[in-house]
Scaffold this active site. Sequence first.
Site, PDB file in Angstrom:
ATOM      1  N   ASP A 177      -4.880   3.967  -1.981  1.00 15.71           N
ATOM      2  CA  ASP A 177      -3.498   2.766  -1.778  1.00 15.71           C
ATOM      3  C   ASP A 177      -2.718   4.548  -1.122  1.00 15.71           C
ATOM      4  OD1 ASP A 177      -1.500   1.340  -2.548  1.00 15.71           O
ATOM      5  OD2 ASP A 177      -2.694   1.481  -5.170  1.00 15.71           O
ATOM      6  N   ASP A 232       2.816  -5.984  -3.894  1.00 14.83           N
ATOM      7  CA  ASP A 232       2.250  -6.538  -5.075  1.00 14.83           C
ATOM      8  C   ASP A 232       2.028  -7.779  -4.931  1.00 14.83           C
ATOM      9  OD1 ASP A 232       0.685  -3.192  -4.295  1.00 14.83           O
ATOM     10  OD2 ASP A 232       1.277  -3.274  -6.713  1.00 14.83           O
TER      11      ASP A 232
HETATM   12  C1  GLA Z   1       0.161   0.042  -5.263  1.00 18.28           C
HETATM   13  C2  GLA Z   1      -1.380  -1.487  -5.465  1.00 18.28           C
HETATM   14  C3  GLA Z   1      -2.216  -2.172  -6.678  1.00 18.28           C
HETATM   15  C4  GLA Z   1      -2.708  -1.410  -7.314  1.00 18.28           C
HETATM   16  C5  GLA Z   1      -1.734  -0.359  -7.921  1.00 18.28           C
HETATM   17  C6  GLA Z   1      -2.249   0.465  -9.374  1.00 18.28           C
HETATM   18  O1  GLA Z   1       0.323  -0.804  -5.999  1.00 18.28           O
HETATM   19  O2  GLA Z   1      -0.485  -2.701  -4.094  1.00 18.28           O
HETATM   20  O3  GLA Z   1      -2.677  -3.717  -5.932  1.00 18.28           O
HETATM   21  O4  GLA Z   1      -3.717  -0.769  -7.044  1.00 18.28           O
HETATM   22  O5  GLA Z   1      -1.048  -0.009  -7.568  1.00 18.28           O
HETATM   23  O6  GLA Z   1      -0.999   1.368  -9.160  1.00 18.28           O
END
Ligand code: GLA
Length: 532
Positions: A177, A232
């Site tokens: 991430d 997301d």
């Molecule tokens: C980010 C990523 C998600 C997930 C979250 C976990 O938002 O884009 O896919 O992995 O972190 O905190």
Amino acid sequence: MKKTDWVTLAAMCALLLFTAIVLPRESFPAFSPISRGASPSANAVHAADDGLALTPPMGWYPWNIFGEGPQNEKLIKEIVDALVSSGLKDAGYAYVGPDEGICFFRGADGRLTTNLERYPGGLRGLGDYIHTKGLKYALYTDAGTRTCSKAMPGTKDHEFEDMRQFAEWRADYVKIDWCNTEGQDIVKTYTILHDAQHAAGRPIVHSLCSWGEGYPWRWAAAVGHLWRTTSDICTPGQADWAGAMEIAFANEKLAAFAGPGHWNDPDMMIVGMPGVSDIQNRSFFSLWCLMAAPLIAGNDLRSMSPAAVQTLTNLEAIAVNQDPLGVQGKIVWTDGVISLWGGKPLFDGSQAVLIFNQGRHPAEKRVAWPEIGIDAAAACYVRNLWAHETKGPLTGGVSVRVDPDDVAMLRISTKNDFPIPPIMIADSYLISLRSSGSDPQKLAGSLTVTNKGSVELPLWRVGEGLPPWLFVAVSKSGKSQTFTNTVSTAGLRKGLYHAVVRADNTEPVSDKPMSALYYDVDLEVTRDVGRI
Ligand code: GLA
């Protein structure tokens, strides 16, 4: 598969390998088998043939449905069991593991240690469980100081030791991430992580997650296998259909950047989550298949409806996603409501096509062959990949009626034959052997891989550089191939031995790698053993 088809495939593979040379990936300096105390081998695996993610990764990740709170060992194991019992494993889904589920801390010595409250069997134990089910182990981390929730440490300034730890836990896939990275240069950071991962000596699919920040499609093919292109897809627990469609259309524009070993990732799937209808599930899945997007399920596999299972395991749609040419399809015509997606040639010379209706009323669309790159005079068979029916031969084009939010997903070919490309399923990725005597022994353990596709693959070839105690033979029997591992304990000292075995499936005409299979062999020697 006929010889002529293989020749066509060889030519296409050569083209793809050329693409890979233009966007070179660095090699693994030390992935080859290591036994305790052995120094890393200098045998390098080169960019184009690390063999990882030659088709879009398929698997399951917890974030979409669970978020951080509920994740623990029990849940992940239940999901793993459901992956197998629901038939998803048999459809090709392989990568599974915790996302941001507070699974590790950083100890006072700087090393990552399992959060034993949530994962009492340890993260290595969870990996072994996943491997013995014939699935691959996915873990999660962050390139900054902390993960997004700030509950777990990030890799900043610990890149090499963290990647070694992931390798020790036997991860096969790591999602990295991009939270809490203030002041970090994105290209440099992911390059260090890539180098660290290779230095750790285990082949691992490297999934970048900067949500499009830093335009990863421009540079990430050199340091990773897939990169998130967008934010997301939902907040945990609830799908968002409109948001998901925005993501699909944003990802569509990046088609030119995807290919075998380097994929655009428009995020985990929402299929089967609360907030989407059966029709939307099917349309979503069709879009992800046509865009050669990673198929990472994000729903609760323990409580899926039969319709969701049917959608996620439709092998005819998966065949489009897992096509070895790895071309990302795109929009070739739209009036703003109806969109026609094409530009996705498949390995057998057929074309995958999608007609998507985002309007409020049923619509009729005529697809003329030239719109999808087919000669107007050609007589074609049209396979409906959801109805599982074939029409034809038709000349000029085909007309379809599509309901609101629905798709028509078609495969169009001059032949009345729609082969499924190789989809490999393993009975295990871990062979554990134990010797207890002090006299030399020969122990054997085997692993069987089955091709769920309709085309035959040539025999696998086991890579060189196995340690002296390990011998691997491959035997062919129909579409299943068995790797028999024989170990000789002669002269071994008491201890644990480990090797990562790489097997290549090489294309028979050009002798280029088509895919690679990696698995672990563990040998425990409980007493010093004499020589024969
Ligand atoms: C980010 C990523 C998600 C997930 C979250 C976990 O938002 O884009 O896919 O992995 O972190 O905190």
